[in-house]
Design a protein around this motif. Sequence first.
Motif, PDB file in Angstrom:
ATOM      1  N   TYR A 296     -70.528  63.411  18.627  1.00 21.67           N
ATOM      2  CA  TYR A 296     -71.479  62.172  18.368  1.00 21.67           C
ATOM      3  C   TYR A 296     -70.206  60.902  18.561  1.00 21.67           C
ATOM      4  N   LEU A 297     -71.032  59.937  18.890  1.00 26.68           N
ATOM      5  CA  LEU A 297     -70.289  58.459  18.691  1.00 26.68           C
ATOM      6  C   LEU A 297     -70.503  58.027  17.408  1.00 26.68           C
ATOM      7  N   TRP A 298     -69.659  57.706  16.568  1.00 25.23           N
ATOM      8  CA  TRP A 298     -70.021  57.262  15.299  1.00 25.23           C
ATOM      9  C   TRP A 298     -69.528  55.593  15.050  1.00 25.23           C
ATOM     10  N   GLY A 299     -70.152  54.928  14.426  1.00 28.76           N
ATOM     11  CA  GLY A 299     -69.921  53.548  14.354  1.00 28.76           C
ATOM     12  C   GLY A 299     -70.410  52.930  13.034  1.00 28.76           C
ATOM     13  N   GLY A 300     -69.888  51.471  12.644  1.00 26.13           N
ATOM     14  CA  GLY A 300     -70.451  50.806  11.470  1.00 26.13           C
ATOM     15  C   GLY A 300     -69.361  50.952  10.278  1.00 26.13           C
ATOM     16  N   ARG A 301     -69.869  50.261   9.486  1.00 26.75           N
ATOM     17  CA  ARG A 301     -68.952  50.026   7.949  1.00 26.75           C
ATOM     18  C   ARG A 301     -70.148  50.351   6.852  1.00 26.75           C
ATOM     19  N   PRO A 302     -69.796  51.746   6.447  1.00 28.78           N
ATOM     20  CA  PRO A 302     -69.356  52.854   7.030  1.00 28.78           C
ATOM     21  C   PRO A 302     -69.997  53.414   8.163  1.00 28.78           C
ATOM     22  N   ALA A 303     -69.370  54.387   8.630  1.00 24.17           N
ATOM     23  CA  ALA A 303     -69.500  54.953   9.973  1.00 24.17           C
ATOM     24  C   ALA A 303     -70.881  55.925   9.867  1.00 24.17           C
ATOM     25  N   ARG A 304     -71.581  55.630  10.815  1.00 26.98           N
ATOM     26  CA  ARG A 304     -72.778  56.589  10.889  1.00 26.98           C
ATOM     27  C   ARG A 304     -72.808  56.947  12.402  1.00 26.98           C
ATOM     28  N   ILE A 305     -73.921  58.107  12.775  1.00 25.22           N
ATOM     29  CA  ILE A 305     -74.119  58.478  13.997  1.00 25.22           C
ATOM     30  C   ILE A 305     -74.724  57.417  14.651  1.00 25.22           C
ATOM     31  N   LEU A 306     -74.468  57.048  15.960  1.00 26.41           N
ATOM     32  CA  LEU A 306     -74.759  56.199  16.589  1.00 26.41           C
ATOM     33  C   LEU A 306     -75.491  56.809  18.050  1.00 26.41           C
ATOM     34  N   ALA A 307     -74.948  57.895  18.574  1.00 26.98           N
ATOM     35  CA  ALA A 307     -75.416  58.441  19.740  1.00 26.98           C
ATOM     36  C   ALA A 307     -74.685  59.712  20.103  1.00 26.98           C
ATOM     37  N   PRO A 308     -75.461  60.692  20.793  1.00 26.06           N
ATOM     38  CA  PRO A 308     -74.600  61.880  21.072  1.00 26.06           C
ATOM     39  C   PRO A 308     -73.603  61.414  22.146  1.00 26.06           C
ATOM     40  N   LEU A 309     -72.336  62.432  22.085  1.00 30.00           N
ATOM     41  CA  LEU A 309     -71.271  61.962  23.189  1.00 30.00           C
ATOM     42  C   LEU A 309     -71.865  62.465  24.381  1.00 30.00           C
ATOM     43  N   ASP A 310     -72.308  61.714  25.277  1.00 30.25           N
ATOM     44  CA  ASP A 310     -72.535  62.177  26.733  1.00 30.25           C
ATOM     45  C   ASP A 310     -71.407  62.411  27.803  1.00 30.25           C
ATOM     46  N   ALA A 311     -71.635  62.869  28.981  1.00 28.78           N
ATOM     47  CA  ALA A 311     -70.496  63.091  29.917  1.00 28.78           C
ATOM     48  C   ALA A 311     -69.843  61.790  30.191  1.00 28.78           C
ATOM     49  N   GLY A 312     -70.297  60.753  30.405  1.00 26.00           N
ATOM     50  CA  GLY A 312     -69.349  59.464  30.766  1.00 26.00           C
ATOM     51  C   GLY A 312     -68.648  59.216  29.199  1.00 26.00           C
ATOM     52  N   LYS A 313     -68.813  59.340  28.163  1.00 28.64           N
ATOM     53  CA  LYS A 313     -68.142  59.155  27.119  1.00 28.64           C
ATOM     54  C   LYS A 313     -66.877  60.196  26.946  1.00 28.64           C
ATOM     55  N   ARG A 314     -67.381  61.309  27.220  1.00 26.85           N
ATOM     56  CA  ARG A 314     -66.185  62.384  27.291  1.00 26.85           C
ATOM     57  C   ARG A 314     -65.285  62.064  28.408  1.00 26.85           C
ATOM     58  N   SER A 315     -65.576  61.851  29.562  1.00 29.28           N
ATOM     59  CA  SER A 315     -64.689  61.566  30.730  1.00 29.28           C
ATOM     60  C   SER A 315     -63.696  60.543  30.538  1.00 29.28           C
ATOM     61  N   LEU A 316     -64.409  59.396  29.876  1.00 36.04           N
ATOM     62  CA  LEU A 316     -63.575  58.247  29.310  1.00 36.04           C
ATOM     63  C   LEU A 316     -62.518  58.751  28.469  1.00 36.04           C
ATOM     64  N   MET A 317     -62.794  59.549  27.377  1.00 35.29           N
ATOM     65  CA  MET A 317     -61.973  59.941  26.346  1.00 35.29           C
ATOM     66  C   MET A 317     -60.544  60.686  27.009  1.00 35.29           C
ATOM     67  N   SER A 318     -61.080  61.697  28.075  1.00 33.99           N
ATOM     68  CA  SER A 318     -60.086  62.715  28.591  1.00 33.99           C
ATOM     69  C   SER A 318     -59.317  61.499  29.577  1.00 33.99           C
ATOM     70  N   ARG A 319     -59.667  60.589  30.400  1.00 34.39           N
ATOM     71  CA  ARG A 319     -58.853  59.694  31.226  1.00 34.39           C
ATOM     72  C   ARG A 319     -57.965  58.974  30.439  1.00 34.39           C
ATOM     73  N   ILE A 320     -58.310  58.642  29.141  1.00 36.03           N
ATOM     74  CA  ILE A 320     -57.447  57.882  28.414  1.00 36.03           C
ATOM     75  C   ILE A 320     -56.195  58.724  27.911  1.00 36.03           C
ATOM     76  N   VAL A 321     -56.497  59.966  27.614  1.00 34.87           N
ATOM     77  CA  VAL A 321     -55.559  60.863  27.171  1.00 34.87           C
ATOM     78  C   VAL A 321     -54.541  61.139  28.401  1.00 34.87           C
ATOM     79  N   GLU A 322     -55.059  61.410  29.700  1.00 36.84           N
ATOM     80  CA  GLU A 322     -54.186  61.568  30.738  1.00 36.84           C
ATOM     81  C   GLU A 322     -53.507  60.278  31.056  1.00 36.84           C
ATOM     82  N   SER A 323     -53.961  59.298  30.952  1.00 40.23           N
ATOM     83  CA  SER A 323     -53.086  57.764  31.349  1.00 40.23           C
ATOM     84  C   SER A 323     -52.226  57.657  30.240  1.00 40.23           C
ATOM     85  N   TYR A 324     -52.206  57.983  28.917  1.00 40.06           N
ATOM     86  CA  TYR A 324     -51.340  57.841  28.101  1.00 40.06           C
ATOM     87  C   TYR A 324     -50.127  58.895  28.317  1.00 40.06           C
TER      88      TYR A 324
END
Length: 339
Positions: A296-324
């Motif tokens: 899930y995507l969590w956000g807020g203060r305190p954090a709560r579930i905002l949305a499931p992690l879709d393919a786009g978000k998972r791909s973004l997370m993977s690309r950031i790791v690769e770029s670093y």
Amino acid sequence: MSPDLTLPYDGASPEFASRPVWCGRGSTVIGAARIGAQAWIGDEGVIRADGQAVVLGDRFWLGHRSTVHIATQERGTDVGDRVTVGRNSVVHACTVGSDVVIEDDVVILDGATVGDCIVIEAGATVYPRANLESGFVYAGSPARAQRPVGPEEVAERAERLREQAGDSAPIPPAEAPETEESVFVARTARLRGRVSLGAGSSVLFCCDLNAEVGPIVVGADTNIQDNSVIRTRGEGVVIGRDTTVGHNVRIADSRIGARCLIGIGAAVAPGTVIADDVMLAAGATTDPGQLLEGGYLWGGRPARILAPLDAGKRSLMSRIVESYCVHGREYRQAQAELS
């Protein structure tokens, strides 16, 4: 006066219109950064232009432990004249006008546009692609207009913010951890105590990893970005592999799983358990002992579930790791060439 550390990136080196008025301890400027006249860079201030340009106007003032960065493949950062940034704030892949005051602990995110003659109050988060119209005070998360503001008040608040900054806390000596060749630790990062860094991991500029009480264990190919602070007071911190810890994050004793993204300016409270495959949004906080379920995507203060992690978000997370992982290899070479 020059920054403590300047490094080229992809053949581009920082350019200053004139010698900065002040550059603090640990101040770091990287890559295609063009900085106007009469700049002031506080202790452990980071300006990083690795992949896109950072353009900062005249009389730019960057407070202690604040970060200016870009979105590597997508967007640079463009800032006008007479902009004052407080302590522990992040200006990321956005456009900021002239005569703007960005107070302490503010996060401005990708694609946002901040107009002229604006005050963004302490602790606010400017969401991606937000448009802040000129002539207002903004506050909150997301930042919203509170009331009109004029040039005289903006100038007064800028002066007050600069006067209140003072000196940062003394910077303790860093330890040189034993790491294998694939690990990058920035010269301006500080590591103390029992810190274990997995293969291919990166600890970026001005990070502070204090493991003098409990250990800090960082998984393979995980990146910890500029000005993030990990400090143990008990059992320690364990971070899984292929995880991104964004700029200016604060992490106390906790467990963070694999393939996670901890967003810019987030705060992870003691006893937090974050499962694998979690995105914690920029500026979010957790409660002590909170459990963040995976997927899930969590956000807020305190954090709560905002949305499931879709393919786009998972791909973004993977690309950031690769770029670093790429950044780590390039920065290791650049630092070695300074020796």
